[in-house]
Design a protein around this motif. Structure first.
Motif, PDB file in Angstrom:
ATOM      1  N   ARG A 103       0.842  -1.195   0.000  1.00  0.00           N
ATOM      2  CA  ARG A 103       0.000   0.000   0.000  1.00  0.00           C
ATOM      3  C   ARG A 103       0.879   1.246   0.000  1.00  0.00           C
ATOM      4  N   LEU A 104       0.517   2.228  -0.823  1.00  0.00           N
ATOM      5  CA  LEU A 104       1.176   3.535  -0.824  1.00  0.00           C
ATOM      6  C   LEU A 104       0.094   4.589  -0.599  1.00  0.00           C
ATOM      7  N   GLU A 105       0.494   5.734  -0.056  1.00  0.00           N
ATOM      8  CA  GLU A 105      -0.506   6.770   0.227  1.00  0.00           C
ATOM      9  C   GLU A 105      -0.076   8.131  -0.311  1.00  0.00           C
ATOM     10  N   MET A 106      -1.083   8.961  -0.555  1.00  0.00           N
ATOM     11  CA  MET A 106      -0.853  10.276  -1.162  1.00  0.00           C
ATOM     12  C   MET A 106      -1.713  11.334  -0.477  1.00  0.00           C
ATOM     13  N   ILE A 107      -1.269  12.568  -0.575  1.00  0.00           N
ATOM     14  CA  ILE A 107      -2.120  13.687  -0.159  1.00  0.00           C
ATOM     15  C   ILE A 107      -2.179  14.748  -1.264  1.00  0.00           C
ATOM     16  N   VAL A 108      -3.237  15.518  -1.243  1.00  0.00           N
ATOM     17  CA  VAL A 108      -3.367  16.670  -2.130  1.00  0.00           C
ATOM     18  C   VAL A 108      -3.837  17.840  -1.277  1.00  0.00           C
ATOM     19  N   THR A 109      -3.241  18.998  -1.470  1.00  0.00           N
ATOM     20  CA  THR A 109      -3.662  20.174  -0.695  1.00  0.00           C
ATOM     21  C   THR A 109      -4.589  21.048  -1.520  1.00  0.00           C
ATOM     22  N   GLU A 110      -5.111  22.053  -0.859  1.00  0.00           N
ATOM     23  CA  GLU A 110      -5.841  23.100  -1.558  1.00  0.00           C
ATOM     24  C   GLU A 110      -4.875  23.805  -2.509  1.00  0.00           C
ATOM     25  N   SER A 111      -5.454  24.602  -3.373  1.00  0.00           N
ATOM     26  CA  SER A 111      -4.685  25.306  -4.371  1.00  0.00           C
ATOM     27  C   SER A 111      -4.024  26.537  -3.760  1.00  0.00           C
ATOM     28  N   VAL A 112      -2.733  26.666  -3.968  1.00  0.00           N
ATOM     29  CA  VAL A 112      -2.030  27.849  -3.468  1.00  0.00           C
ATOM     30  C   VAL A 112      -1.181  28.448  -4.589  1.00  0.00           C
ATOM     31  N   ALA A 113      -0.696  29.648  -4.383  1.00  0.00           N
ATOM     32  CA  ALA A 113       0.114  30.318  -5.392  1.00  0.00           C
ATOM     33  C   ALA A 113       1.280  29.405  -5.792  1.00  0.00           C
ATOM     34  N   PRO A 114       1.650  29.399  -7.085  1.00  0.00           N
ATOM     35  CA  PRO A 114       2.718  28.510  -7.539  1.00  0.00           C
ATOM     36  C   PRO A 114       4.010  28.754  -6.749  1.00  0.00           C
ATOM     37  N   PHE A 115       4.626  27.675  -6.258  1.00  0.00           N
ATOM     38  CA  PHE A 115       5.901  27.824  -5.554  1.00  0.00           C
ATOM     39  C   PHE A 115       6.861  26.686  -5.854  1.00  0.00           C
ATOM     40  N   LEU A 116       6.373  25.663  -6.549  1.00  0.00           N
ATOM     41  CA  LEU A 116       7.213  24.487  -6.810  1.00  0.00           C
ATOM     42  C   LEU A 116       7.085  24.135  -8.287  1.00  0.00           C
ATOM     43  N   ARG A 117       8.152  24.376  -9.046  1.00  0.00           N
ATOM     44  CA  ARG A 117       8.049  24.170 -10.495  1.00  0.00           C
ATOM     45  C   ARG A 117       8.280  22.707 -10.880  1.00  0.00           C
ATOM     46  N   PRO A 118       9.420  22.124 -10.505  1.00  0.00           N
ATOM     47  CA  PRO A 118       9.661  20.753 -10.968  1.00  0.00           C
ATOM     48  C   PRO A 118       9.037  19.716 -10.045  1.00  0.00           C
ATOM     49  N   ALA A 119       9.076  18.480 -10.491  1.00  0.00           N
ATOM     50  CA  ALA A 119       8.772  17.357  -9.613  1.00  0.00           C
ATOM     51  C   ALA A 119       9.981  17.170  -8.699  1.00  0.00           C
ATOM     52  N   LEU A 120       9.706  16.805  -7.447  1.00  0.00           N
ATOM     53  CA  LEU A 120      10.768  16.763  -6.450  1.00  0.00           C
ATOM     54  C   LEU A 120      10.670  15.460  -5.667  1.00  0.00           C
ATOM     55  N   ALA A 121      11.818  14.773  -5.526  1.00  0.00           N
ATOM     56  CA  ALA A 121      11.826  13.558  -4.709  1.00  0.00           C
ATOM     57  C   ALA A 121      12.960  13.678  -3.707  1.00  0.00           C
ATOM     58  N   SER A 122      12.754  13.139  -2.527  1.00  0.00           N
ATOM     59  CA  SER A 122      13.773  13.229  -1.489  1.00  0.00           C
ATOM     60  C   SER A 122      14.178  11.836  -1.025  1.00  0.00           C
ATOM     61  N   LEU A 123      15.457  11.536  -1.174  1.00  0.00           N
ATOM     62  CA  LEU A 123      15.960  10.233  -0.728  1.00  0.00           C
ATOM     63  C   LEU A 123      15.852  10.114   0.783  1.00  0.00           C
ATOM     64  N   GLU A 124      16.081  11.218   1.466  1.00  0.00           N
ATOM     65  CA  GLU A 124      16.093  11.225   2.923  1.00  0.00           C
ATOM     66  C   GLU A 124      14.704  10.954   3.493  1.00  0.00           C
ATOM     67  N   LEU A 125      13.700  11.591   2.895  1.00  0.00           N
ATOM     68  CA  LEU A 125      12.343  11.507   3.451  1.00  0.00           C
ATOM     69  C   LEU A 125      11.530  10.383   2.821  1.00  0.00           C
ATOM     70  N   LEU A 126      12.093   9.706   1.817  1.00  0.00           N
ATOM     71  CA  LEU A 126      11.319   8.728   1.046  1.00  0.00           C
ATOM     72  C   LEU A 126      10.025   9.373   0.577  1.00  0.00           C
ATOM     73  N   GLY A 127      10.164  10.574  -0.006  1.00  0.00           N
ATOM     74  CA  GLY A 127       8.981  11.317  -0.414  1.00  0.00           C
ATOM     75  C   GLY A 127       9.136  11.842  -1.829  1.00  0.00           C
ATOM     76  N   TYR A 128       7.999  12.089  -2.473  1.00  0.00           N
ATOM     77  CA  TYR A 128       8.002  12.615  -3.830  1.00  0.00           C
ATOM     78  C   TYR A 128       6.801  13.537  -3.952  1.00  0.00           C
ATOM     79  N   CYS A 129       6.930  14.599  -4.735  1.00  0.00           N
ATOM     80  CA  CYS A 129       5.851  15.580  -4.780  1.00  0.00           C
ATOM     81  C   CYS A 129       5.982  16.500  -5.982  1.00  0.00           C
TER      82      CYS A 129
END
Ligand SMILES: Cc1cc2nc3c(=O)[nH]c(=O)nc-3n(C[C@H](O)[C@H](O)[C@H](O)COP(=O)(O)OP(=O)(O)OC[C@H]3O[C@@H](n4cnc5c(N)ncnc54)[C@H](O)[C@@H]3O)c2cc1C
Ligand code: FES
Lengths: 398, 501
Positions: A234-260
């Motif tokens: 099982r894997l899980e995801m979240i989505v937030t409300e819409s906010v002003a653009p602040f993150l252009r590329p896709a980002l993954a973190s080896l440390e946090l085992l996270g992607y967004c």
């Protein structure tokens, strides 16, 4: 909204090819088979197209991996992603605005440096970035977590529902029948070859069955007496409300085992994992992961503090020991094909659909797919892929 | 127009301190403690926001009570997305509308809606599919519009980063402090159980806070609904074994039993041995063109507006009553001085019980249109007309009005249960027969009141109390049993139908 591409006529008693699972894998394959002129292709799904992992994933797309096997297949896929909207005549909202894998420790920095060198040798366009460059690419990132990384400026993300709908519509236009609400309950095998499938809406005869059942792939394989050494996670995801653009590329973190990433509409979309695989077939989101995702993403991108979550969900993936996909014919049963074991099956779909269609049509698996045959798992020849961001065994991230 | 009700037929307490606040540069007045959205409505502000995608105007009362009511999201003191109906007016705040340029009344982006015939649902998937470069540019532009420049205020971020209140194990959590939840908490506490009672409202009481008509109380005496819940709430607050958490939302009920609650002091993770879901119900909207125009409102929010906030929804209303409570509400609207353009009942005449139309309205010559379906509402920034037509026949009736009140039925607020029990092929099997009383789920979990489909307040009270007693008799095992219900055990279809897979 009507289900795009869904077939209204009743299930027929015979097809040339039956694909189990209307996820992105099954639908891409169906589309490509029809494009090659294969007639009478049916895709059967017990729920709706994209109801499995394909409508629940993190939408991340890249090809900067570490092994020859992965980079070969996923670079081909990335090439196809960049023109997929035109190909399907449907805007899948692919965004090639970059993909950054972040390193947060000196060891991870070295690992990224080595990955970039290997990728260059394998012909994959990517670059090692320093801490400073990483922060220039993602100015909002917590500098403590950005000591360097690997950046692929033409990778990115796409809208997963649009991809499913686009493939479904395009396949249906070429005559593929997509039947939803049909559960496959058995696979008919005689004389060492597939004869058909049993479903809750009657039996269907066919010489070719493709197992594209995502989290349920092992169960479908068992119906045919085919060994598939994978497990459901099982894997899980979240989505937030819409906010002003602040993150252009896709980002993954080896440390946090996270992607967004952040969508065009401004929603932040991300998922994390705990350091061990969550072996489960439950579709319930857990509070443990919800809290983990919230804490980690606020740490990674401090300006997310106070942004509201809109949605949280879980999805299932089929996972082999080497976390690599299982593609190609099953050795035990003629006419039974696999496209299973997908942990990165969204980004891998455009190439796999096209290549597997060719393999089924011509009877010979294309070069790029051969390393992923199921026999590697039976023979213990695991693929050594070290550039994944996913929980592997107890306490160690691959 | 003055929408404030000065002489209210009931004796429910009125708010009395008048305070000033700024609204987009203007100074307006309202009463301390009333919702900001109510204060704006009373001041004549009809368009409170714009819809996300097509920028359609939104006013109060549309889908209120649902977690996603889009009607009243405001920017208050620089904090965006504040729910205006759930935020009490303090005085002195600065209020702005969102997602509109240059302003919500004259929103140029509303042109997106004007051309909606050209941009049907899902237009973004058709657009620019052949040109990756243009698509990319369009995408960035869309981000600027869509995100609306929303940035979290420092204060909000700081609040979010506060350490939580930790975890708390409790013998019983009751979610929802309406009449059923209050009765259950008191009954369980009376049997010696420690109870945490959670409600998202500023005050306990739930839907009955807005009920001025009589309800039969626990001792058999008839009292106005608002008084009944006020008494129960006072007793619950005084009870040593009951912790009442108001303005606190139960965010979910998770595998393993975690029940995180968003309280004004931070996040509290309850781990209840027993759980009562008493979350009430929602108004069901009615599908017709224009049903989202400001001024089209649901019965529940209208009742709150007139009986709790003492503000008229408008001056001239059409009440669409597909359920008996619509007639009752029409009577209340009439009593507080709203002109009724008509009462419309969309059911076939033979299905409408004799005497449904209140005598007081007949005597006041309020037009009554039984057996008329709603065709559409018209108007742009506010409803101007409701078009109805007899079920048989071709004529139409155009009713001039500034308010349409829809009473089309109620739907249980059962999300907490569904989250846990509605999994895979397992459907939630709820016996909603009121005669059966509150039904119990395995493992010390129960549901009562509106959340169990009960619409009669006296029954909700009785079932709540019964659920509280039953739960206090239930002995927890070492862990909260999580067995999902077996599919179709009682042979009844799930109220929501289908499966989640
Ligand atoms: C939370 C999450 C995040 C992810 N993030 C990413 C990411 O960022 N990038 C990426 O590339 N990948 C990601 N993945 C993985 C990716 O989603 C999957 O690998 C991919 O969707 C697999 O596609 P599929 O078509 O093989 O399977 P699925 O999409 O799961 O489709 C399988 C289908 O089979 C049907 N089925 C099953 N059993 C039967 C039966 N008996 N009869 C009929 N039909 C049946 C199911 O209903 C389902 O629709 C993520 C996955 C998850 C869960
Ligand atoms: S909750 Fe405020 S308008 Fe609905």
């Amino acid at each position: 909204m009507a289900i795009p591409g869904a077939c209204r006529s009743p299930l027929r008693r015979a097809y040339d090819v039956v694909i189990v699972g209307a996820g992105v894998q099954g639908l891409a394959l169906a589309y490509e088979l029809a494009k090659l002129g294969v007639r009478d292709v049916a895709v059967l799904d017990r729920s709706y197209p994209g109801g499995g992992g394909s409508g629940r994933n993190g939408e991340m797309i890249r090809s900067a991996f570490g092994s020859r096997e992965w980079t070969g297949l996923f670079d081909e896929s990335l090439r196809r992603w960049r023109t997929l909207s035109a190909e399907l005549d449907f805007n899948v909202l692919f965004s090639g605005s970059g993909y950054l894998v972040l390193a947060s420790t000196p060891e991870q920095v070295e690992r990224c440096r080595a990955d970039a060198v290997r990728q260059a040798a394998l012909g994959v366009r990517s670059q090692f970035v320093t801490a400073e460059e990483a922060r220039r690419i993602v100015p909002e990132v917590n500098p403590d977590l950005a000591l360097g990384g690997v950046y692929q400026d033409h990778a990115g993300f796409a809208h997963h529902d649009a991809v499913v709908w686009g493939y479904a519509r395009a396949a249906a236009r070429l005559g593929v029948e997509i039947h939803t609400g049909v559960t496959v309950t058995g696979v008919e095998v005689a004389g060492g070859a597939v004869r058909g499938v049993r479903t809750d809406r009657g039996d269907v005869s066919t010489p070719v069955v493709v197992n594209a059942a995502g989290g349920a792939a092992r169960a479908i394989a068992e119906m045919a007496g085919v060994r598939l050494p994978t497990r459901t996670c099982r894997l899980e995801m979240i989505v937030t409300e819409s906010v002003a653009p602040f993150l252009r590329p896709a980002l993954a973190s080896l440390e946090l085992l996270g992607y967004c990433h952040q969508t065009a509409r401004g929603e932040f979309v991300g998922g994390t994992e705990l350091p061990y695989p969550d072996v489960s077939d439950s579709l319930n989101g857990t509070y443990t992961l919800l809290a983990d995702m919230a804490a980690k993403f606020v740490r990674l991108l401090p300006r997310l503090a106070g942004v509201r979550l809109l949605r949280h969900w879980a999805g299932l993936v089929d996972q082999a020991d080497d976390l690599s996909p299982v593609i190609g014919p099953a050795p035990e049963v003629g006419g039974f094909y696999l496209t299973c074991g997908w942990v990165y099956g969204f980004m891998g779909a455009p190439a796999t659909g096209a290549l597997l269609a060719r393999g089924i049509h011509e009877g010979v698996m294309p070069e790029l797919l051969r390393p992923f045959s199921v026999t590697r798992l039976h023979e213990g020849r695991l693929i050594q892929e070290g550039a994944l961001v996913v929980a592997a065994e107890e306490g160690n991230a691959a | 127009m003055n929408l404030r009700i000065t002489t209210h037929p009931s004796a429910s307490p009125a708010r009395s301190r008048r305070v000033a606040f700024t609204f987009e540069g203007r100074t307006l007045h309202g009463y301390e403690g009333e919702p900001v959205a109510t204060a704006l409505h009373a001041a004549g502000v009809r368009v409170l926001s714009r819809s996300f995608k097509y920028h359609r105007p939104r006013g109060i009362g549309l889908t209120c009570g649902t977690p996603s009511c889009p009607g009243c999201q405001l920017t208050i003191d620089g904090h965006y997305g504040v729910p205006g109906c759930a935020t009490p007016l303090r005085g002195g705040e600065s209020v702005r509308r969102e997602r509109a340029w240059p302003g919500a009344d004259w929103d140029l982006l509303g042109a997106i809606d004007r051309f909606s015939a050209l941009v049907p649902a899902g237009f973004q998937f058709r657009l620019l599919r052949g040109s990756p470069r243009l698509a990319h540019l369009a995408e960035r532009l869309m981000g600027v519009i869509a995100g609306g420049g929303r940035t979290v205020a420092a204060e909000v971020a700081a609040r979010a980063l506060r350490p939580g209140l930790g975890e708390r194990r409790t013998p019983l959590a009751v979610v929802g402090a309406g009449v059923a939840g209050l009765a259950a908490a008191l009954a369980a506490a009376g049997s010696g159980l420690e109870v945490v009672l959670v409600d998202q409202g500023e005050e306990p009481g739930g839907a009955l806070r807005a009920e001025t008509r009589d309800v039969r109380g626990p001792d058999g005496v008839e009292v106005p609904g608002f008084r009944l819940v006020a008494d129960l709430a006072a007793r619950a607050r005084q009870h040593a074994s009951i912790t009442v958490l108001t303005a606190s939302t139960a965010l979910g009920w998770y595998e393993g039993g975690a029940l995180p609650v968003d309280t004004p002091d931070g996040l509290l993770v309850l781990r209840p041995d027993r759980l009562l879901v008493a979350t009430g119900d929602y108004d069901v909207p009615m599908p017709f063109p224009g049903n989202d125009i400001p001024g089209v409102m649901m019965a529940g929010p209208v009742q709150r507006l007139i009986n709790v906030d003492r503000v008229r929804p408008g001056e001239r209303a059409v009440v669409v009553a597909a359920e008996p409570y619509g007639y009752g509400l029409a009577e209340q609207l009439h009593a507080v001085g709203v002109t009724l353009a008509a009462v419309v009942d969309p059911r076939p005449e033979r299905e409408i019980p004799a005497g449904a139309f209140p005598a007081a309205l007949a005597a006041a010559r309020v037009p009554y249109l039984p057996g008329h379906a709603v065709r559409e509402a018209t108007g742009h920034r506010g409803v101007r007309r409701l078009v109805v037509a007899p079920l048989a026949g071709r004529s139409v009736v155009r009713l001039a009005c500034d308010t349409v009140v829809v009473a089309a039925g109620r739907r249980p607020a059962e999300e907490l249960l569904l989250q846990r029990l509605y999994h895979g092929d397992v459907t939630l099997d709820v016996t909603r027969d009121e005669a059966d009383g509150p039904y119990s789920l395995p493992g010390g979990v129960a549901v009562a009141g509106g959340a169990a489909g009960t619409t009669d307040p006296a029954a909700a009270l009785a079932h709540g109390a019964e659920a509280g007693r039953r739960l206090s008799r239930w002995k927890p095992g070492s862990d909260l049993p999580l067995t999902p219900l077996s599919p179709g055990a009682a042979g009844r279809p799930s109220p929501s139908g289908g499966t989640s897979d």
